[in-house]
Design an enzyme around this catalytic site. Structure first.
Site, PDB file in Angstrom:
ATOM      1  N   GLY A   1      41.332  45.286  41.239  1.00 55.82           N
ATOM      2  CA  GLY A   1      42.702  44.814  41.377  1.00 55.82           C
ATOM      3  C   GLY A   1      43.630  45.798  40.706  1.00 55.82           C
ATOM      4  O   GLY A   1      43.428  47.005  40.790  1.00 55.82           O
ATOM      5  N   CYS A   2      44.616  45.331  40.010  1.00 61.56           N
ATOM      6  CA  CYS A   2      45.563  46.204  39.317  1.00 61.56           C
ATOM      7  C   CYS A   2      44.844  47.014  38.246  1.00 61.56           C
ATOM      8  O   CYS A   2      44.100  46.463  37.430  1.00 61.56           O
ATOM      9  CB  CYS A   2      46.667  45.353  38.684  1.00 61.56           C
ATOM     10  N   PHE A   3      45.054  48.310  38.231  1.00 60.15           N
ATOM     11  CA  PHE A   3      44.324  49.153  37.280  1.00 60.15           C
ATOM     12  C   PHE A   3      44.772  48.963  35.841  1.00 60.15           C
ATOM     13  O   PHE A   3      44.053  49.321  34.913  1.00 60.15           O
ATOM     14  CB  PHE A   3      44.349  50.629  37.662  1.00 60.15           C
ATOM     15  N   TRP A   4      45.941  48.387  35.608  1.00 61.29           N
ATOM     16  CA  TRP A   4      46.411  48.205  34.239  1.00 61.29           C
ATOM     17  C   TRP A   4      45.481  47.314  33.415  1.00 61.29           C
ATOM     18  O   TRP A   4      45.359  47.492  32.205  1.00 61.29           O
ATOM     19  CB  TRP A   4      47.791  47.586  34.217  1.00 61.29           C
TER      20      TRP A   4
END
Length: 173
Positions: A9-12
């Protein structure tokens, strides 16, 4: 040193977890798995490149085993959700493991098989050959540390960090 390329999903989110894991020497957020050369954040988010938001995590196996890195991957997102993580929807948010060779592919498959015991629904994480990895723009590197009071960090990343610390306390700093 070993480097794995993972998309959750979001890499953060995983960036924040891995940067707080002992033995991790480098984390690079970026894009892979698509057809377009030199993608940028906006084109990837628009779902027009085929890339996934991914990261490359480099770690010292004498300090932290690959099994821990992969365990954190499976607790850091919902690997049973196809092309979606929370409000982020599209193939760019797919759960994927990008392998360099047959050994890595087998290691990833074993990790999926082990993690499946923890989930009632089938894991949909894909195994894909690693092509070119494009580092994301600087604003996306270590996003959590630079923006701890951002709403996304507070409501999405903080709970994931708490789960990682609960499940992998001996490996987290």
């Amino acid at each position: 040193m070993q480097t794995l390329t993972l998309a959750a999903g979001c890499f953060w989110c995983l960036d924040a977890v891995y940067r707080r894991t002992r033995g991790v020497t480098d984390v690079i957020s970026g894009y892979t798995g698509g057809e377009v050369e030199n993608p940028d954040y906006y084109s990837v988010c628009a779902g027009i490149t085929g890339h996934a938001e991914a990261l490359q995590v480099t770690f010292d196996e004498s300090i932290v085993p690959a099994e821990v890195i992969l365990g954190q991957f499976f607790t850091g997102h919902d690997p049973t959700s196809l092309n979606r993580q929370g409000h982020d929807v599209g193939t760019q948010y797919r759960s994927a493991m990008f392998y360099r060779d047959e050994h890595e592919r087998q290691m990833f498959q074993t990790a999926i098989d082990q993690a499946q015991k923890l989930f009632d629904k089938p894991i949909v994480t894909t195994l894909e050959p690693l092509g070119t990895f494009y580092p994301a723009e600087e604003v996306h590197q270590d996003f959590y540390s630079r923006n701890p009071y951002n709403g996304y960090c507070t409501y999405i990343i903080d709970p994931k960090l708490a789960r990682a610390r609960a499940g992998f306390a001996e490996w987290m700093s």
